[in-house]
Design an enzyme around this catalytic site. Structure first.
Site, short mmCIF file in Angstrom:
data_model
loop_
_atom_site.label_atom_id
_atom_site.label_comp_id
_atom_site.label_asym_id
_atom_site.label_seq_id
_atom_site.Cartn_x
_atom_site.Cartn_y
_atom_site.Cartn_z
N HIS A 147 -3.01 78.06 113.19
CA HIS A 147 -3.88 76.91 113.30
C HIS A 147 -4.40 76.74 114.47
CE1 HIS A 147 -4.38 72.41 112.33
NE2 HIS A 147 -4.10 72.39 113.72
N GLU A 148 -3.74 76.94 115.74
CA GLU A 148 -4.05 76.54 117.18
C GLU A 148 -5.00 77.57 117.46
OE1 GLU A 148 -3.26 73.78 118.21
OE2 GLU A 148 -1.71 73.33 116.78
N TYR A 193 -5.24 68.08 107.47
CA TYR A 193 -3.94 67.49 107.60
C TYR A 193 -3.17 67.35 106.25
CZ TYR A 193 -5.40 64.52 111.86
OH TYR A 193 -5.54 64.42 112.96
N HIS A 224 -10.40 69.92 112.64
CA HIS A 224 -9.63 69.57 111.55
C HIS A 224 -10.66 69.54 110.19
CE1 HIS A 224 -6.43 68.65 114.36
NE2 HIS A 224 -5.92 69.45 113.69
N HIS A 263 -8.33 76.50 116.36
CA HIS A 263 -8.95 75.42 117.21
C HIS A 263 -9.50 76.21 118.45
CE1 HIS A 263 -7.91 71.75 115.60
NE2 HIS A 263 -6.73 71.92 115.67
#
Length: 316
Positions: A175-176, A234, A185, A179
């Site tokens: 996930h990071e 999310y 998101h 980014h």
């Protein structure tokens, strides 16, 4: 005699190449994220919340990290531009990286490298160890609270922070890094209202901005359909004030988000984003940069003898 001299020269060159190849260069302090972004009290609160997560919790650790949208480190000069900004793409689809040894155990470093390996196996993106000539790089640290990253390539180095314990998990690293590669998101997409309903009355006061949408001049889906199962989505109760859902899917029988790894649509969007950059690297058939695979195999070898392989789930 000439033959002996020749062999000496060959051995000397080989030794020099091995030494050069294995040398590990330490980057200067990263310009982006080098300092703790939280106050002392906030850092303790974030660290405690993330540390207490387990497999039964719907919340993702990046939602609890106390920054913009939970885990995005905003640079005051760049604000919210990103995914469509070509200057924030990694050249040749290649990301130099450095793992801070003192912050992670060997087992945790292997978790990070296994996440990187998923990118190598499923996308055109490559990660390789930092070299002194690099002007942009990612450094993995665990000296701050939370799991967080900048969005897109930043000059002069950027931190991917993985609080330990709590954030050094396969899906969290995936996930990071998305980014860092340039993704916001999923529920921030301009068309999200066609797929989810935001239940504003359930959102913790002061956190409504985490559910803002971006317009199409800032982000794009590259024509890929909305992805309920994205590792960038999310969870249903993100930033809830009352343990009730803050996001409701408009389609039946879907789960919002996951922390297992890249979804098929995550992969498709990443490939489209970096199509031209990766094309500049064509001709290199090796999907695993030598420096990466050497580091990976070295750490993997530490665990093979006793089968102490790292787990990716949250602590029980």
């Amino acid at each position: 005699m000439e033959g002996l001299v020749g062999w000496i020269i060959v051995l000397a060159l080989a030794s020099s190449l091995i030494e050069c190849h294995s040398q590990r260069h330490r980057p200067p302090n990263a310009k982006h994220g080098d300092m703790q972004p939280h106050s002392v009290g906030e850092a303790a609160r974030v660290a405690s919340q993330i540390d207490e997560l387990d497999d039964e919790d719907e919340a993702n650790p990046w939602e609890l990290s106390g920054l913009f949208e939970g885990d995005i480190l905003l640079d005051r000069y760049h604000s919210r531009n990103g995914i469509l900004n070509e200057s924030m793409r990694w050249a040749d689809g290649t990301v130099p990286y450095f793992i801070e040894d003192e912050d992670f155990t060997d087992e945790q470093q292997l978790v990070i490298l296994k996440a990187i390996k998923e990118y190598h196996q499923k996308t055109c993106i490559q990660f390789r160890p930092y070299h002194k000539k690099d002007t942009s790089w990612v450094v993995f640290r665990s000296n701050s609270s939370g799991c967080w990253s900048s969005v897109g390539m930043q000059s002069d180095g950027q931190t991917v922070n993985l609080q330990s314990p709590g954030c050094v998990r396969h899906g969290v690293v995936i996930h990071e890094l998305l980014h860092a590669l340039g993704f916001f998101h999923q529920q921030s997409a301009s068309n999200r209202d066609d797929y989810v309903r935001i239940l504003w009355e359930n959102i913790e006061p002061g956190h409504e901005h985490n559910f803002n949408k971006y317009n199409e001049t800032e982000v794009t889906s590259y024509g890929i359909e909305y992805d309920y199962g994205s590792v960038m989505h999310y969870s249903a109760k993100a930033f809830s004030r009352n343990s009730e859902p803050t996001i409701e899917a408009l389609q039946p029988n879907v789960t919002l988000g996951q922390r297992k790894g890249l979804s098929e649509k995550d992969i498709s969007k990443l490939e489209l984003m970096y199509q031209s950059q990766c094309a500049q690297r064509e001709g290199s058939e090796d999907p695993e940069p030598p420096g990466f695979i050497d580091q990976f195999n070295s750490l993997l070898g530490l665990f093979k003898e006793n089968a102490a392989f790292p787990t990716y789930g949250f602590k029980k």
